[in-house]
Design a protein around this motif. Structure first.
Motif, PDB file in Angstrom:
ATOM      1  N   LEU A 117       0.822  -1.216   0.000  1.00 45.80           N
ATOM      2  CA  LEU A 117       0.000   0.000   0.000  1.00 45.80           C
ATOM      3  C   LEU A 117       0.853   1.262   0.000  1.00 45.80           C
ATOM      4  O   LEU A 117       0.391   2.327  -0.364  1.00 45.80           O
ATOM      5  N   LEU A 118       2.085   1.113   0.429  1.00 44.01           N
ATOM      6  CA  LEU A 118       3.028   2.226   0.396  1.00 44.01           C
ATOM      7  C   LEU A 118       4.259   1.760  -0.369  1.00 44.01           C
ATOM      8  O   LEU A 118       4.686   0.620  -0.225  1.00 44.01           O
TER       9      LEU A 118
ATOM     10  N   GLU B 193      -0.585  -6.995  -6.545  1.00 46.25           N
ATOM     11  CA  GLU B 193      -1.949  -7.410  -6.905  1.00 46.25           C
ATOM     12  C   GLU B 193      -2.129  -8.925  -6.834  1.00 46.25           C
ATOM     13  O   GLU B 193      -3.192  -9.417  -6.514  1.00 46.25           O
TER      14      GLU B 193
ATOM     15  N   LYS C 296      -2.899  -9.953  -3.168  1.00 47.48           N
ATOM     16  CA  LYS C 296      -4.102  -9.505  -2.441  1.00 47.48           C
ATOM     17  C   LYS C 296      -5.010 -10.645  -2.000  1.00 47.48           C
ATOM     18  O   LYS C 296      -5.559 -10.623  -0.903  1.00 47.48           O
TER      19      LYS C 296
ATOM     20  N   SER D  86     -11.752   0.299   9.337  1.00 44.55           N
ATOM     21  CA  SER D  86     -11.878   0.726   7.944  1.00 44.55           C
ATOM     22  C   SER D  86     -13.031   0.039   7.221  1.00 44.55           C
ATOM     23  O   SER D  86     -13.123   0.100   6.001  1.00 44.55           O
TER      24      SER D  86
ATOM     25  N   VAL E 217     -16.128  -9.439  -2.669  1.00 46.73           N
ATOM     26  CA  VAL E 217     -14.977  -8.768  -3.258  1.00 46.73           C
ATOM     27  C   VAL E 217     -13.767  -9.725  -3.296  1.00 46.73           C
ATOM     28  O   VAL E 217     -12.861  -9.560  -4.101  1.00 46.73           O
ATOM     29  N   TYR E 218     -13.803 -10.753  -2.451  1.00 45.91           N
ATOM     30  CA  TYR E 218     -12.769 -11.786  -2.529  1.00 45.91           C
ATOM     31  C   TYR E 218     -13.243 -12.967  -3.359  1.00 45.91           C
ATOM     32  O   TYR E 218     -12.640 -14.048  -3.333  1.00 45.91           O
TER      33      TYR E 218
ATOM     34  N   ASN F 237     -11.974   4.151   4.664  1.00 43.50           N
ATOM     35  CA  ASN F 237     -12.312   2.865   4.055  1.00 43.50           C
ATOM     36  C   ASN F 237     -11.328   2.473   2.958  1.00 43.50           C
ATOM     37  O   ASN F 237     -11.218   1.312   2.586  1.00 43.50           O
TER      38      ASN F 237
ATOM     39  N   GLU G 210      -8.104   2.275   2.815  1.00 37.17           N
ATOM     40  CA  GLU G 210      -6.994   1.391   3.160  1.00 37.17           C
ATOM     41  C   GLU G 210      -7.429  -0.076   3.081  1.00 37.17           C
ATOM     42  O   GLU G 210      -6.653  -0.944   2.690  1.00 37.17           O
ATOM     43  N   LEU G 211      -8.688  -0.321   3.446  1.00 34.70           N
ATOM     44  CA  LEU G 211      -9.208  -1.681   3.343  1.00 34.70           C
ATOM     45  C   LEU G 211      -9.500  -2.018   1.883  1.00 34.70           C
ATOM     46  O   LEU G 211      -9.127  -3.075   1.392  1.00 34.70           O
ATOM     47  N   LEU G 212     -10.141  -1.078   1.219  1.00 34.65           N
ATOM     48  CA  LEU G 212     -10.589  -1.319  -0.154  1.00 34.65           C
ATOM     49  C   LEU G 212      -9.423  -1.635  -1.083  1.00 34.65           C
ATOM     50  O   LEU G 212      -9.489  -2.567  -1.880  1.00 34.65           O
ATOM     51  N   ILE G 213      -8.334  -0.878  -0.974  1.00 34.93           N
ATOM     52  CA  ILE G 213      -7.229  -1.093  -1.900  1.00 34.93           C
ATOM     53  C   ILE G 213      -6.411  -2.317  -1.515  1.00 34.93           C
ATOM     54  O   ILE G 213      -5.536  -2.730  -2.258  1.00 34.93           O
ATOM     55  N   ASN G 214      -6.712  -2.888  -0.372  1.00 34.25           N
ATOM     56  CA  ASN G 214      -6.006  -4.115  -0.019  1.00 34.25           C
ATOM     57  C   ASN G 214      -6.778  -5.356  -0.464  1.00 34.25           C
ATOM     58  O   ASN G 214      -6.334  -6.478  -0.276  1.00 34.25           O
ATOM     59  N   THR G 215      -7.959  -5.142  -1.044  1.00 36.46           N
ATOM     60  CA  THR G 215      -8.728  -6.271  -1.580  1.00 36.46           C
ATOM     61  C   THR G 215      -8.306  -6.485  -3.031  1.00 36.46           C
ATOM     62  O   THR G 215      -7.660  -5.626  -3.632  1.00 36.46           O
ATOM     63  N   PRO G 216      -8.686  -7.631  -3.614  1.00 42.99           N
ATOM     64  CA  PRO G 216      -8.261  -7.894  -4.992  1.00 42.99           C
ATOM     65  C   PRO G 216      -9.006  -7.061  -6.035  1.00 42.99           C
ATOM     66  O   PRO G 216      -8.772  -7.216  -7.211  1.00 42.99           O
ATOM     67  N   VAL G 217      -9.901  -6.187  -5.630  1.00 44.55           N
ATOM     68  CA  VAL G 217     -10.687  -5.438  -6.614  1.00 44.55           C
ATOM     69  C   VAL G 217      -9.759  -4.605  -7.505  1.00 44.55           C
ATOM     70  O   VAL G 217      -8.794  -4.011  -7.040  1.00 44.55           O
TER      71      VAL G 217
ATOM     72  N   LYS H 274      -3.706   2.020  -6.506  1.00 44.12           N
ATOM     73  CA  LYS H 274      -4.065   1.282  -5.292  1.00 44.12           C
ATOM     74  C   LYS H 274      -2.956   1.442  -4.263  1.00 44.12           C
ATOM     75  O   LYS H 274      -2.354   0.499  -3.799  1.00 44.12           O
ATOM     76  N   ARG H 275      -2.688   2.684  -3.955  1.00 44.11           N
ATOM     77  CA  ARG H 275      -1.648   3.029  -2.981  1.00 44.11           C
ATOM     78  C   ARG H 275      -2.211   4.060  -2.038  1.00 44.11           C
ATOM     79  O   ARG H 275      -3.169   4.745  -2.359  1.00 44.11           O
ATOM     80  N   LEU H 276      -1.562   4.217  -0.913  1.00 40.69           N
ATOM     81  CA  LEU H 276      -2.038   5.201   0.054  1.00 40.69           C
ATOM     82  C   LEU H 276      -1.452   6.579  -0.184  1.00 40.69           C
ATOM     83  O   LEU H 276      -2.019   7.575   0.208  1.00 40.69           O
TER      84      LEU H 276
END
Ligand SMILES: Nc1ncnc2c1ncn2[C@@H]1O[C@H](COP(=O)(O)OP(=O)(O)OP(=O)(O)O)[C@@H](O)[C@H]1O
Ligand SMILES: [Mg+2]
Lengths: 314, 367
Positions: A55-56, A75, A78, A89, A106-107, B203, B205-212, B364-366
């Motif tokens: 994420l970072l 990706e 995930k 969150s 979503v999974y 939300n 941070e959670l969303l971008i950690n999913t495979p979407v 998909k980054r913070l």
């Protein structure tokens, strides 16, 4: 990459402007265990976890998680990881059930499995009677249980938990850790950050972070055995005076008051710690008993993070 | 974009719908905005100006000229408050602000009528107020229909012409355009806050950690609003027909086809804004900055043909410009969509480019 390792990082660094939040971190997290992340506020725990999830973007260094390069191949990762954020969150304006359904979809869990998994998760995390309540109106501990339920719903191989129990009562925390051990038993690897010593003690392995640097790494037992200070316990009728007599003195790493007693960390370089402590006490005319005692994990934590601070001050 | 997961899109769109349903303000806006705007623009902001103070200089003073004055008064557009002798006097009254309109009927009024190549009378107007200009246009539609056996040609009666709404009802012209304005406003606003809101509420941070995937997220977020946009279009159409007797001359399916692509284009624009804005407030500001030129340049407020070339080029970039052509063409002129494919393509390209931009901008980054 060692197949036995879930996470491996080299020189993992993240800077925010002038601040180095994570400083050349070399991590090796074996699979199938609970790996604890211990460190004071702002020591870089959350930042590290975010980098491990992709994420970072790291300022420097390489990360390999479950055989995937991060952030490049994040990706692909995930579906295999779960992440429980420090701040809640999930969606406040969705009910407990709707949040779980959202995560299940979503999974891409198969339809038939969705309901069964959700039922199970509700039971495991004691949320069965809350399905129609809005997540925003849950209590702090209930929110964290929901967050964990969501983070584990897709049965990830690797679970990141960022202070998962900061608002959970002791009994629920026990239950919470029970469920973590069950997950490990089924093959999950868990990286958990915490401020609680009792939790840290339950981890298979621990890393202590301070100012973005890893200052200790090993099993709780190893850490306690190899602590860099001697723990001296002092009993005194006037503990406050004893405290003042020892505070910030040569060779004394830290002084903590516990009721009538004091826990004093004395540098290993001092040959006779009892005599060393008593000299200061006598000097201040404080009458006290002193004896060497076993180091606790908290002592390890204080000793390793304290040293770092004083190093930085010099 | 390959192997898109419909399950994930479905996850996003269900979540989005559930949230929307609970958001009273947004739900209210979906229905309230079209109704209020329709009533406001249809009734209150009426460009049919009435009872303008007027003076007449009837130099001909024939039966026909007197009839013309009676007709003008009967139209209720003018209140004739005085009668003078020369054009100069009319000018003075206009300058002094005593009157807004003056009618000058020259001595040779009847001969001019027969010649047909020259305007028969002159309308002097206070052009400082555009609505009066509009009113003057409506006056030009007065014909000497009370005159048995008249040989007049209505368009040549007055020098001012170029009127565009034969029935003198501005609602007919404005309400179809309103479809475009309301859809632009609501659709962009909805999606402009779509991603910022996730970020602000934590939300993301959670969303971008999913495979979407980014594309799935964008599409999932947009679909519920496409439905809402179509509901709004239907609502405004119904109001247009019931309250304002707007004739639907073209095919209804054409209206919806044009609306569908127009709605999509606006939603995508909103997404682009959402990837730039740092807060919901910023998103609204940006929406406004897009909305304002849309209203001013698209031809909704001012006639498109009257604008300078540079403004016209700029307007071609705005979806509303194309949609106004489409919707007015279909509803008022009874055109079919095949005759206006260029505008359809323009909207399509706009939607594609903005979608691409939104996907490229969203990471998909913070950071
Ligand atoms: N986005 C950011 N921009 C600037 N500074 C940041 C950012 N994120 C974190 N920091 C800084 O980086 C340092 C490490 O933050 P981090 O959140 O990783 O700490 P932590 O160990 O998780 O602390 P806590 O126990 O309080 O959660 C802090 O000093 C913090 O202020
Ligand atoms: Mg943290």
């Amino acid at each position: 990459m060692n197949a036995e390792l879930a996470i491996e990082s080299h020189d993992l660094t993240r800077r925010f402007g002038k601040l180095t939040a994570v400083d050349h971190l070399a991590m090796r997290v074996p699979r199938n265990m609970i790996y604890g992340f211990l460190g004071p506020n702002g020591s870089g725990k959350s930042t590290t976890i975010r980098m491990l999830c992709g994420l970072l973007t790291p300022s420097e260094g390489t990360v390999n998680v479950l055989g995937h390069k991060v952030p490049g191949d994040a990706e692909l990762l995930k579906q295999k990881i779960g992440y429980m954020t420090q701040r809640f969150s999930l969606y406040d304006d969705l009910t407990v059930m709707e949040n779980l359904q959202f995560i299940a979809r979503v999974y891409s869990l198969p339809k038939a499995k969705q309901l069964r998994r959700i039922e199970k998760a509700l039971q495991t995390y004691f949320l069965s009677d809350r399905t129609r309540q809005f997540a925003g109106t849950l209590s702090g501990g209930q929110k964290q249980r929901l967050a964990l339920a969501c983070a584990t719903l897709h049965k990830p191989e690797l679970l990141f938990l960022d202070e998962p129990t900061s608002a959970v009562d002791p009994q629920s925390r026990r239950d919470f850790w029970e469920s973590l051990f069950r997950l490990v038993h089924k093959g999950t690897t868990i990286l958990v950050s915490t401020h609680y010593m009792d939790e840290a003690e339950r981890c298979h392995r621990l890393a202590i972070l301070d100012h973005g640097r890893m200052v200790a790494d090993g099993s709780p037992q190893q850490l306690m055995d190899t602590i860099t200070t001697t723990v001296v316990e002092i009993a005194s009728a006037s503990p406050q005076d004893a405290h003042d007599a020892l505070q910030e003195k040569e060779g004394i790493a830290s002084v903590t008051q516990l009721g009538q007693r004091l826990r004093v960390l004395v540098e290993k370089s001092i040959d006779d710690p009892i005599a060393h402590v008593k000299t200061f006490l006598k000097h201040a005319n404080v009458d006290a008993q002193a004896e060497i005692t076993r180091a606790s994990l908290e002592d390890v934590f204080v000793a390793s993070t304290h040293k770092q601070v004083s190093d930085a001050e010099r | 974009m390959l192997n898109v997961s419909w399950t994930r899109i479905y996850a996003i769109l269900t979540k989005e719908t559930q949230q929307l349903r609970r958001d009273r303000l947004s739900s209210g806006m979906i229905i309230g905005m079209p109704v209020v705007m329709c009533l406001l623009f249809g009734y209150a902001i009426n460009t049919d100006v009435r009872h303008l103070k007027a003076a007449v200089a009837d130099q001909a003073n024939t039966q026909l000229s007197r009839q013309l004055i009676i007709d003008a008064q009967a139209s209720q557009v003018l209140d004739i408050i005085g009668s003078v002798h020369t054009g100069k006097e009319i000018k003075e009254l206009l300058d002094a602000g005593k009157i807004r309109v003056g009618i000058l009927i020259p001595h040779d009024f009847e001969r001019r009528l027969e010649q047909k190549d020259r305007p028969a009378a002159q309308l002097l107007i206070d052009g400082s107020d555009p609505t009066i200009l509009g009113a003057a246009r409506s006056l030009t539609s007065i014909t000497l229909n009370n005159m048995a056996g008249s040989v007049t040609s209505p368009t040549k009666l007055f020098e001012v012409r170029n009127y565009y709404n034969a029935e003198r009802r501005s609602a007919v012209f404005i309400v179809p355009g309103l479809i475009g304005v309301i859809v632009t406003m609501t659709m962009i606003l909805f999606t402009a806050v779509a991603i910022v809101r996730e970020r602000e509420r934590g939300n993301l941070e959670l969303l971008i950690n999913t495979p979407v995937r980014t594309g799935e997220l964008m599409i999932g977020k947009v679909i519920p609003y496409i439905v809402i946009g179509l509901v709004q279009v239907t609502l405004i159409l119904l109001l247009a027909i019931i309250l304002f007797q707007v004739p639907i001359n073209g095919a209804v399916i054409d209206i919806y086809l044009a609306a569908l692509i127009f709605i999509t284009a606006n939603l995508m624009m909103g997404l682009v804004i959402s990837t730039f804005a740092k807060s919901q407030f910023q998103a609204m500001q940006m929406t406004f900055f897009f909305f304002l030129p849309s209203i001013l340049l698209s031809g909704f407020m001012f006639p498109f043909d009257g604008m300078p070339a540079a403004a016209q080029y700029l307007a071609e970039v705005l979806p509303l410009t194309h949609f106004l052509r489409l919707i007015r063409g279909i509803i008022l002129k009874g055109a079919n969509i095949g005759q206006m494919m260029w505008d359809m393509y323009a909207l399509f390209v706009f939607a594609l480019v903005t979608l691409g931009l939104a996907i490229a901008r969203f990471k998909k980054r913070l950071e």
